[in-house]
Design a protein around this motif. Structure first.
Motif, PDB file in Angstrom:
ATOM      1  N   GLN A  54       7.143   7.937   5.272  1.00  0.00           N
ATOM      2  CA  GLN A  54       6.855   7.639   3.873  1.00  0.00           C
ATOM      3  C   GLN A  54       5.362   7.499   3.702  1.00  0.00           C
ATOM      4  O   GLN A  54       4.655   7.046   4.594  1.00  0.00           O
ATOM      5  CB  GLN A  54       7.557   6.355   3.451  1.00  0.00           C
ATOM      6  N   GLY A  55       4.895   7.895   2.535  1.00  0.00           N
ATOM      7  CA  GLY A  55       3.481   7.796   2.239  1.00  0.00           C
ATOM      8  C   GLY A  55       3.261   7.213   0.858  1.00  0.00           C
ATOM      9  O   GLY A  55       4.186   7.112   0.055  1.00  0.00           O
ATOM     10  N   VAL A  56       2.031   6.826   0.624  1.00  0.00           N
ATOM     11  CA  VAL A  56       1.629   6.301  -0.672  1.00  0.00           C
ATOM     12  C   VAL A  56       0.208   6.778  -0.938  1.00  0.00           C
ATOM     13  O   VAL A  56      -0.569   6.995  -0.003  1.00  0.00           O
ATOM     14  CB  VAL A  56       1.734   4.752  -0.699  1.00  0.00           C
ATOM     15  N   GLU A  57      -0.128   6.950  -2.191  1.00  0.00           N
ATOM     16  CA  GLU A  57      -1.492   7.314  -2.583  1.00  0.00           C
ATOM     17  C   GLU A  57      -2.068   6.142  -3.363  1.00  0.00           C
ATOM     18  O   GLU A  57      -1.397   5.569  -4.222  1.00  0.00           O
ATOM     19  CB  GLU A  57      -1.453   8.580  -3.451  1.00  0.00           C
ATOM     20  N   ALA A  58      -3.285   5.755  -3.030  1.00  0.00           N
ATOM     21  CA  ALA A  58      -3.965   4.661  -3.725  1.00  0.00           C
ATOM     22  C   ALA A  58      -5.386   5.106  -4.045  1.00  0.00           C
ATOM     23  O   ALA A  58      -6.187   5.317  -3.135  1.00  0.00           O
ATOM     24  CB  ALA A  58      -3.981   3.397  -2.874  1.00  0.00           C
ATOM     25  N   VAL A  73      -6.658   8.177  -2.049  1.00  0.00           N
ATOM     26  CA  VAL A  73      -6.549   8.167  -0.590  1.00  0.00           C
ATOM     27  C   VAL A  73      -5.066   8.087  -0.239  1.00  0.00           C
ATOM     28  O   VAL A  73      -4.340   7.238  -0.760  1.00  0.00           O
ATOM     29  CB  VAL A  73      -7.318   6.987   0.042  1.00  0.00           C
ATOM     30  N   ASN A  74      -4.621   9.001   0.619  1.00  0.00           N
ATOM     31  CA  ASN A  74      -3.227   9.024   1.065  1.00  0.00           C
ATOM     32  C   ASN A  74      -3.070   8.195   2.330  1.00  0.00           C
ATOM     33  O   ASN A  74      -3.922   8.247   3.227  1.00  0.00           O
ATOM     34  CB  ASN A  74      -2.793  10.462   1.334  1.00  0.00           C
ATOM     35  N   TRP A  75      -1.944   7.492   2.403  1.00  0.00           N
ATOM     36  CA  TRP A  75      -1.661   6.594   3.520  1.00  0.00           C
ATOM     37  C   TRP A  75      -0.226   6.783   4.005  1.00  0.00           C
ATOM     38  O   TRP A  75       0.702   6.891   3.190  1.00  0.00           O
ATOM     39  CB  TRP A  75      -1.805   5.137   3.096  1.00  0.00           C
ATOM     40  N   LEU A  76      -0.025   6.790   5.303  1.00  0.00           N
ATOM     41  CA  LEU A  76       1.289   6.700   5.914  1.00  0.00           C
ATOM     42  C   LEU A  76       1.709   5.238   5.826  1.00  0.00           C
ATOM     43  O   LEU A  76       0.903   4.347   6.107  1.00  0.00           O
ATOM     44  CB  LEU A  76       1.213   7.123   7.384  1.00  0.00           C
ATOM     45  N   VAL A  77       2.956   4.982   5.473  1.00  0.00           N
ATOM     46  CA  VAL A  77       3.475   3.617   5.370  1.00  0.00           C
ATOM     47  C   VAL A  77       4.393   3.355   6.555  1.00  0.00           C
ATOM     48  O   VAL A  77       5.312   4.139   6.811  1.00  0.00           O
ATOM     49  CB  VAL A  77       4.272   3.415   4.063  1.00  0.00           C
ATOM     50  N   PRO A 115       3.344  -4.787   6.354  1.00  0.00           N
ATOM     51  CA  PRO A 115       3.143  -3.337   6.345  1.00  0.00           C
ATOM     52  C   PRO A 115       1.872  -2.902   7.082  1.00  0.00           C
ATOM     53  O   PRO A 115       0.889  -3.627   7.137  1.00  0.00           O
ATOM     54  CB  PRO A 115       3.047  -3.000   4.861  1.00  0.00           C
ATOM     55  N   ARG A 116       1.961  -1.682   7.652  1.00  0.00           N
ATOM     56  CA  ARG A 116       0.796  -1.043   8.257  1.00  0.00           C
ATOM     57  C   ARG A 116       0.638   0.307   7.566  1.00  0.00           C
ATOM     58  O   ARG A 116       1.596   1.053   7.389  1.00  0.00           O
ATOM     59  CB  ARG A 116       0.993  -0.842   9.759  1.00  0.00           C
ATOM     60  N   TYR A 135       1.860  -8.942   1.146  1.00  0.00           N
ATOM     61  CA  TYR A 135       1.467  -7.660   0.549  1.00  0.00           C
ATOM     62  C   TYR A 135       2.503  -6.565   0.800  1.00  0.00           C
ATOM     63  O   TYR A 135       2.201  -5.383   0.672  1.00  0.00           O
ATOM     64  CB  TYR A 135       0.107  -7.216   1.090  1.00  0.00           C
ATOM     65  N   ALA A 136       3.724  -6.956   1.131  1.00  0.00           N
ATOM     66  CA  ALA A 136       4.763  -5.986   1.486  1.00  0.00           C
ATOM     67  C   ALA A 136       4.995  -4.942   0.393  1.00  0.00           C
ATOM     68  O   ALA A 136       5.306  -3.803   0.692  1.00  0.00           O
ATOM     69  CB  ALA A 136       6.063  -6.706   1.812  1.00  0.00           C
ATOM     70  N   HIS A 137       4.829  -5.296  -0.848  1.00  0.00           N
ATOM     71  CA  HIS A 137       5.073  -4.356  -1.953  1.00  0.00           C
ATOM     72  C   HIS A 137       3.856  -4.268  -2.870  1.00  0.00           C
ATOM     73  O   HIS A 137       3.999  -4.087  -4.075  1.00  0.00           O
ATOM     74  CB  HIS A 137       6.316  -4.790  -2.733  1.00  0.00           C
ATOM     75  N   ASP A 138       2.671  -4.378  -2.284  1.00  0.00           N
ATOM     76  CA  ASP A 138       1.442  -4.413  -3.079  1.00  0.00           C
ATOM     77  C   ASP A 138       0.396  -3.502  -2.438  1.00  0.00           C
ATOM     78  O   ASP A 138      -0.071  -3.773  -1.342  1.00  0.00           O
ATOM     79  CB  ASP A 138       0.934  -5.855  -3.136  1.00  0.00           C
TER      80      ASP A 138
END
Length: 144
Positions: A82-86, A89-93, A100-101, A119-122
Motif C-alpha cells: 500500500q502507498g500514500v501520496e503526501a 511525495v509517494n510513500w510505501l506504507v 506506521p512506517r 499517527y496511525a491514520h494521520d
C-alpha cells in the motif's frame, strides 16, 4: 526501527536508533535533506535521536523518527503493498505494532519515517516533511 529509549522519565531523552550506511552519493543527498528539515513536525519539536547523524532526525519523544539512506524495503516489491501520496511525495506504507512506517518511493535514496501509534491514520507529518524531501532528494521518474 527504534531500538531503545535512552534516559529515564524525561521527555527530552533522546532515543537510540540504527544509523543507515548508504553509498556516498546517497549520503550527500541525506546531508542536504538534514539541513532542510523543519524544526517542528505535527506540533512536535525537533529532538534528534542518538547517535547524532545527518542521516537521522526526530521530533517529539520518538513520536516521529526519520532515517535517510535506508535499504529498499522488501515489502516494496509485494503486489499487495500500500502507498500514500503526501504533498507530491509517494510513500510505501507498512503497519508495524509500534506504529506506521513510511518509506519514500521513486526517489534517488530511500527516506524512512516511523511514527508512534497516535499517527496511525494521520499523514500530516509526511505532508510537513514533503517540501524538504522534494527539494533535496530527486525523483527517479515523473510520478506526477
Amino acid at each position: 526501527m527504534l531500538l531503545a529509549a535512552a534516559g529515564c522519565s524525561s521527555t527530552d531523552a533522546a532515543v537510540t536508533i540504527t544509523v543507515p550506511s548508504p553509498p556516498a552519493e546517497e549520503a550527500a543527498l541525506c546531508g542536504a535533506l538534514h539541513r532542510e528539515l523543519p524544526k517542528s513536525v505535527a506540533e512536535q519539536d525537533r529532538n534528534d535521536p542518538e547517535p547524532a547523524s545527518e542521516l537521522t532526525a526526530g521530533w517529539g519523544d520518538a513520536a516521529i523518527v526519520l532515517r535517510c539512506g535506508v535499504p529498499r524495503p522488501d515489502r516494496m516489491s509485494a503486489p499487495q503493498s500500500q502507498g500514500v501520496e503526501a504533498n507530491g511525495v509517494n510513500w510505501l506504507v507498512e503497519e508495524e505494532p509500534e506504529g506506521p512506517r513510511f518509506t519514500t518511493t521513486y526517489r534517488k535514496t530511500y527516506v524512512e519515517v516511523t511514527m508512534d501509534k497516535r499517527y496511525a491514520h494521520d499523514i500530516t507529518p509526511l505532508a510537513e516533511l514533503a517540501d524538504a524531501v522534494k527539494k533535496t532528494v530527486p525523483a527517479t521518474l515523473d510520478v506526477q
